[in-house]
Design an enzyme around this catalytic site. Structure first.
Site, short mmCIF file in Angstrom:
data_model
loop_
_atom_site.label_atom_id
_atom_site.label_comp_id
_atom_site.label_asym_id
_atom_site.label_seq_id
_atom_site.Cartn_x
_atom_site.Cartn_y
_atom_site.Cartn_z
N LYS A 52 -37.18 4.96 18.41
CA LYS A 52 -37.12 3.00 18.56
C LYS A 52 -37.51 2.65 19.64
CE LYS A 52 -31.82 4.35 17.06
NZ LYS A 52 -30.70 4.49 17.42
N GLN A 96 -26.84 3.33 22.34
CA GLN A 96 -27.02 4.67 21.24
C GLN A 96 -25.09 5.51 21.21
OE1 GLN A 96 -29.48 5.89 19.31
NE2 GLN A 96 -28.65 7.46 19.21
N ASP A 119 -27.04 -3.22 15.75
CA ASP A 119 -26.49 -2.02 14.91
C ASP A 119 -25.26 -2.86 13.98
OD1 ASP A 119 -27.32 0.70 15.56
OD2 ASP A 119 -26.45 0.72 17.30
#
Ligand code: GUN
Length: 281
Positions: A52, A96, A119
């Site tokens: 990422k 994450q 997200d």
């Protein structure tokens, strides 16, 4: 049988993201920024986070990774999130997952400013997307929908079977399919007869982390198969959840693993970060 090339589409999207970044810099003096919080030392999570941040830097997006030990307190994570919420140079905040078991994932996700929730895991965005309103769409299901669109596959009126009901993939994907007027079946670990559901579907999407879950006799001729699984075998080989070699020949379209949905996830995270930066602008 046609392979749905997520690598090619993700490259195309990333090129466009780079142009968008340049435009934001030139016209608004804004460099989009993404903050990633990585807790613990799960090797897969570390790899994803590295990918990422590399994609961010390739696209000209500023990114910062806050690495924290597995023993970190929930309070410390919340403090970092609050700092990022307040930081005007940060457009996106991503924690994450999974988090260590002593951390309450819901509390963490709800602490993220919904305007920076790239997200799309905050209940605010989950609810907006569910209601068919504008909101951040989780990157993996977003990537699946974009991949289908690229190949002119309209899901309207199709029977779609989503296998796996996670908050990250299965549930939001089922939502997007429903919003696009598909008829949606959601299967999960307690589903009595998985094959009964998959074998009547026009489109089967599977993201469970179970190697070889979807076999040839579970798919009807001409079906479209979207494999969202990413599993590392003991020999290091990466495979999905579908028995690709046997299933592929029955399909009209199928995603390879690697090179299918995986690269799309990162591309759509960048798209969400740009969307957030444009809101700041
Ligand atoms: N873990 C597995 N997939 C994801 C994702 O898309 N976002 C985050 N934050 N964690 C994940």
């Amino acid at each position: 049988m046609v392979l749905l090339d997520g690598k090619a589409l993700s490259d195309k999207i990333k090129k466009q993201v780079k142009l968008d970044v340049e435009e934001l810099q030139q016209t608004r003096q804004i460099t989009p920024g993404l903050a990633v919080i990585l807790v613990g030392n799960d090797p897969a999570s570390a790899t994803y986070v590295k990918m990422k941040s590399k994609s961010c830097s390739d696209a000209g997006i500023y990114s910062v990774v806050h690495e924290m030990p597995a023993t970190i307190s929930q309070e410390s994570i919340l403090k970092t999130i609050d700092m990022m919420n307040q930081n005007p140079n940060i457009d996106g905040i991503l924690v994450q997952l999974p988090l260590p078991s002593h951390i309450d994932t819901t509390v963490i996700l709800e602490a993220i400013d919904p305007k920076k929730d790239v997200d799309g895991f905050h209940p605010f965005n989950v609810g907006r997307v569910r209601a068919g309103l504008d909101g951040f769409i989780p990157a993996t299901p977003y990537g699946v929908m974009e991949l289908l669109k690229e190949y002119d596959i309209d899901v309207k009126g199709k029977d779609v079977c989503v296998v796996g009901a996670s908050n990250i993939v299965g549930k939001p994907l089922a939502t997007l399919m429903l919003n696009a007027n598909a008829t949606v079946d959601i299967c999960h670990i307690f589903t009595k007869d998985l094959k009964a559901h998959t074998s009547k579907a026009d489109i089967v999407c599977v993201g469970t982390g179970v190697v070889g879950l979807i076999k040839e006799d579970m798919i009807k001729d001409g079906a479209i198969v979207i494999d969202i699984g990413i599993n590392r075998l003991s020999d290091g080989k990466i495979v999905g959840d579908v028995d690709f070699d046997k299933v592929a020949s029955k399909c009209s379209y199928i995603t390879p693993v690697p090179g299918g949905v995986g690269p799309m996830t990162i591309a759509m995270l960048l798209v969400n970060t740009i969307k957030s930066a444009k809101m700041r602008a």
